[in-house]
Design an enzyme around this catalytic site. Structure first.
Site, mmCIF file in Angstrom:
data_model
loop_
_atom_site.group_PDB
_atom_site.id
_atom_site.type_symbol
_atom_site.label_atom_id
_atom_site.label_comp_id
_atom_site.label_asym_id
_atom_site.label_seq_id
_atom_site.Cartn_x
_atom_site.Cartn_y
_atom_site.Cartn_z
ATOM 1 C CG ASP A 62 12.540 20.619 -4.626
ATOM 2 O OD1 ASP A 62 12.733 19.476 -5.076
ATOM 3 O OD2 ASP A 62 11.485 21.262 -4.832
ATOM 4 N N GLY A 86 5.122 22.455 -9.107
ATOM 5 C CA GLY A 86 5.326 23.137 -7.833
ATOM 6 C C GLY A 86 6.797 23.232 -7.461
ATOM 7 C CG HIS A 87 8.936 20.326 -7.318
ATOM 8 N ND1 HIS A 87 9.383 20.069 -6.043
ATOM 9 C CD2 HIS A 87 7.843 19.561 -7.489
ATOM 10 C CE1 HIS A 87 8.593 19.169 -5.468
ATOM 11 N NE2 HIS A 87 7.639 18.841 -6.331
ATOM 12 C CG ASP A 127 8.828 19.374 -2.045
ATOM 13 O OD1 ASP A 127 10.006 18.984 -1.909
ATOM 14 O OD2 ASP A 127 7.862 18.595 -2.180
ATOM 15 C CG ASP A 158 0.113 -6.080 2.094
ATOM 16 O OD1 ASP A 158 -1.015 -5.606 1.846
ATOM 17 O OD2 ASP A 158 0.472 -7.209 1.694
ATOM 18 C CB ALA A 201 -7.377 16.665 -2.611
ATOM 19 C CG HIS A 249 2.476 17.975 -1.092
ATOM 20 N ND1 HIS A 249 3.254 18.766 -1.901
ATOM 21 C CD2 HIS A 249 1.190 18.239 -1.436
ATOM 22 C CE1 HIS A 249 2.473 19.470 -2.699
ATOM 23 N NE2 HIS A 249 1.216 19.187 -2.435
ATOM 24 C CG ASP A 279 -1.875 -1.206 1.180
ATOM 25 O OD1 ASP A 279 -2.290 -1.597 0.072
ATOM 26 O OD2 ASP A 279 -2.172 -1.761 2.247
ATOM 27 C CG HIS A 296 7.453 16.811 2.338
ATOM 28 N ND1 HIS A 296 8.694 17.327 2.507
ATOM 29 C CD2 HIS A 296 7.310 16.586 1.001
ATOM 30 C CE1 HIS A 296 9.292 17.442 1.324
ATOM 31 N NE2 HIS A 296 8.478 17.008 0.398
#
Lengths: 555, 555
Positions: free
Chosen positions: A195, A367-368, A163, A443, A232, A76, A51, A79
């Site tokens: 980054d 975004g970087h 980031d 998992d 999102a 995020h 997962d 992070h």
């Protein structure tokens, strides 16, 4: 240097190097440890059935007493995603900005973790943590409220960019605090961790605002419903969708669990500004004409269970796609997701929707920071030592080259590995061994109980299936009293391969007879003979190599 | 129209629509069938363990007597790869250009297929096949000797572009025969089928020659060995590597089975011009200084078994990477291969090589026409009917839009599906039903014996592994005499999960006792109770769902 070793600052990345994700870095001075970020990474293709993947934090568990805090740069998953696992092993305060901790809180609640010690900080603020002081500096990124960190140690300041990108026209007007970076640089920075994600890209990353302009153009011409899929967590993007909807007098439906969640949290915390009455319930959608509706949804990565996929494949409980719908996929496929995204796009077109995606219009920006932005940051900060972070090896390597091209001495640039211990002080920096690091596979509820052997078996099973061979023998004389029975799964479609399976059974039967004749009753010999003969037979017959699982029952 | 139906031309794509690959199209008039191309497609991710996918040719098998020929446009796998399978079912002459058939011959030899009826044709030539005449028209593509087809039927000409781009400065000086396309257009073309692969890209595809210029720049500055990975079939690319090597006085080593193969075939057939003494044996490489060596290799897609990967991971039998090597990856990752390619690039950097790839320099161009080129072809040919081919649905849709934007009536544009039957004549075109079509999975020597059930099992096994539960019972009274034994694979690392497995065994034991008590001896009930209880136990315990395979032995 004298005999007495100067105390040094240790920089120990436990994740985020040679990979994009799973960011976690230890900054250690004497008896104090500050942990920067605590992220997950999504499993590689060969990690079948896994997962998520979290960092190995053995080093933190061994040094529990030293840990002063976990400090987060932004909200995020790569992070903050491992926090629920790490906080169960290591109890320590967590520091982050308001939105970041809003998302963390949500995540902890979902996992049933209570009483976490969460401390909201603001950009510009400083926190004293043992012998070090952490300073939060505003940066731009694809989520609001992201900060870089200046960690002031007795040996000097360590700047960790987190980031970031430089957006001169950010949606919320809050530009990256370049002045503070410049100020720190003027005063002298011991080490920079920066980054590396976009180091391969020339030029500069476009402003988030360019996407808003594209939205406005698209919304102006649209005659039916508009469905926008995005991450999102990209609250600024959501704000721009909202702005376009409001401008063209459309109501908004929010769809997808994490989207509903983020819109709620960021509205409550003041990061999203949505005029009252703009958001309507999904069940009220039919009360409005199509050209008055905008739907904001998850699923921009083609995730099969997300709302956009469900819409495309007519599997959404509350909505149906209608011809004339305009779908905007406001995201880039993360490497590895290209095919699932393409599949959703194809399906949306088949259903009669029009689809606008990155190949066709400027509906996404990264975004970087790209090369030119990185050059600016290096030039402002002028660090004594540089450690590229957040990247696969090729990114780290090219970021190191960029620093060298800007004039930094090659000996002052360190491409570390996860677990490397870099010791720095005013006068010197050098590698000094390694601490445990690596990835822990999650998992289901199992954390770390799936390792290489299990994965190797899953891979074998996935490619060739298996044949179970069962035989019951008598304890006294080893005589077969029942079987051999052969059961296969994932191997061949049995009804169309009856001959093959009958013949395979004969092969096993002959091996057993042969063993009986030669009085071989040792189980492991018996099993390996069955396995070898059957494997050879099948490979010669159809060039496949299923897993063969001989089971002997004794009565 | 009168009562007597005009005989119509049928256009039936059996593959290549809603997908990129597996190209095969039937052109049928009365009692004559011409098959255009005969390709494979590589398996989707969820087709676990599958080697290649070939088209369903039931329709051809049912109409064997009508088939006049298979006509090939060029020698790529997605156009010729299924020939070995198809020719075993349908015996018919094959027409293609010299290089195309050179590659076909090789392929048939490998599969042990002899006596194929192969007929070499040249661009500009025509072949009469029953009531139709096939004309071969030169196009540019990423393999030499590619042709489009004009199939002259009694109802008019059908133009099939095959794969193409317009290269005004091709390596071999042989430009696409635009004049012939113009000529056909002036005389009137009934239907156009055209390549949709790059329809999303604006502008025009760059000339192959731009890559040569990049090579020259790179070779000029290189101080060590140069290793170039590219598609074996891209003979023009190979020629440009050879040219650069010769210009800078480097010897060439050819590495990788298919690269050696293609270099041999194309040199013999005159498609590659390599000065004598330029190619050296891999074993002689050490006789030359590093800056006199160029290695041309397979593996540009990161394929784990190809030469480049082996070099990167120190697994090559005859070569080792040395720091200072310059590796050029002269290709783009095919969608789905992004991560494997990235992995090889990272590993090459780690080994101390410098790596140049598409993100960093113009070391690759596409072989397919972009929007402006497509517009030119549509405008020259001015077809009455248009059928976009070679593309996923989104490509077909956008290609249809492009044709409409150029003024073609929407009713004259047909987005077909594989198996669709389009009937066209001078005055009319309409869909008329479907013929069988689809994909046949090839796994080892098995063709079509792996279907959805097998794949579903492989997926289940790959994600959660399995537990086999074996129990021996007495025939007379259903009493358990041995077991239950539990064997797991791909589930958990047993040594670390002993408690779980012991408890799982107890769960099964209790179910069996319960069944005995209630005199349940029916095998299928017994099995499903075992399966359900164990599944519930495990899901509740660790949220995993392994395949459970109960086996009952009777004595």
């Amino acid at each position: 240097m004298g005999k007495q070793q100067t105390p040094k600052v240790k920089i120990i990345p436990l994740g985020g190097l040679y990979e994009i994700g799973k960011n976690i870095t230890v900054i250690e001075y004497k008896n104090d440890i500050i942990v920067v970020d605590c992220g997950i990474i999504f499993p590689e293709d060969e990690m079948l059935g896994i997962d998520v993947v979290i960092p190995d934090i053995t080093y933190l568990e061994r040094n529990k007493d030293k840990i002063r805090a976990i400090v987060l740069t932004h909200g995020h998953e790569d992070h903050i995603g491992a926090l629920p696992y790490v906080l169960q092993k290591v109890s320590t305060p967590v520091y982050g900005t308001k939105l970041t901790l809003g998302l963390v809180e949500n995540k902890l609640n979902e996992k049933g973790i209570k009483n976490a010690n969460l401390n909201i900080v603001k950009a510009g603020q400083k926190t004293k943590l043992g012998s070090m002081v952490v300073e939060y500096i505003r940066v731009n990124h694809s989520i609001p409220d992201a900060v870089a960190l200046a960690i002031h140690t007795p040996e000097g300041a360590i700047v960790h960019t987190g980031d970031f990108k430089i957006d001169y026209t950010p949606i919320n007007g809050k530009m990256m605090d370049l002045n503070r970076f410049a100020d720190l640089g003027s005063r002298g920075v011991l080490a920079l961790l920066a980054d590396s994600t976009n180091v391969e890209r020339t030029g500069s990353t476009m402003s988030e605002k360019t996407v808003g302009n594209t939205f406005n153009d698209i919304f102006m011409d649209a005659e039916g419903r508009i469905i926008v899929a995005t991450f999102a967590s990209n609250v600024h993007r959501i704000q721009q969708i909202v702005n376009a909807a409001v401008m063209f007098d459309r109501k908004i439906v929010v769809s997808g669990r994490s989207m509903i969640n983020v819109v709620k949290v960021s509205t409550e915390l003041g990061y999203l500004d949505i005029p009252e009455g703009t958001i309507i319930d999904i069940n009220d959608m039919n009360k409005y004409p199509d050209n008055k509706i905008t739907i904001i949804t998850t699923g921009s990565q083609g995730e099969p269970m997300a709302a956009l996929s469900r819409l495309a494949f007519s599997d959404h409980r509350k909505m149906e796609l209608i011809p004339g719908d305009l779908v905007i996929i406001s995201a880039t496929p993360i490497p590895g997701n290209e095919k699932t995204v393409a599949r959703v796009i194809n399906q949306l077109f088949k259903k009669g929707a029009n689809v606008i995606y990155e190949a066709l219009a400027d509906v996404h920006v990264s975004g970087h920071a790209c090369k030119e932005e990185l050059k600016l940051i290096h030039s402002l900060i002028k660090p004594k030592y540089f450690i590229p972070v957040h990247g696969e090896y090729r990114h780290l390597k090219q970021h190191a080259q960029l620093a060298e091209d800007l004039g930094l001495d090659r000996d002052n640039i360190f491409i570390l590995e996860n677990g490397s211990v870099l010791e720095v002080c005013r006068s010197d920096a050098k590698l000094n061994g390694n601490v445990p690091s690596g990835h822990i596979l999650v998992d289901g509820l199992g954390v770390g109980d799936v390792g290489n052997i299990v994965l190797r078996d899953r891979k074998h099973l996935s490619e060739d299936g298996l044949i179970v061979v069962v035989v019951t023998i008598k304890k006294e004389d080893g005589k077969v009293v029942s079987g051999p029975d052969l059961v296969s799964r994932g191997f061949v479609y049995v009804r169309e391969s009856e001959d093959l399976m009958v013949e395979a059974k004969n092969v096993v039967r002959n091996v057993l007879l042969d063993c009986e004749k030669n009085q071989i009753t040792d189980w492991s010999t018996l099993k390996s003979r069955v396995r070898d003969s059957l494997r050879n037979y099948l490979y010669q017959k159809i060039k496949r190599n299923p897993m063969i699982l001989p089971i002997i029952m004794e009565i």
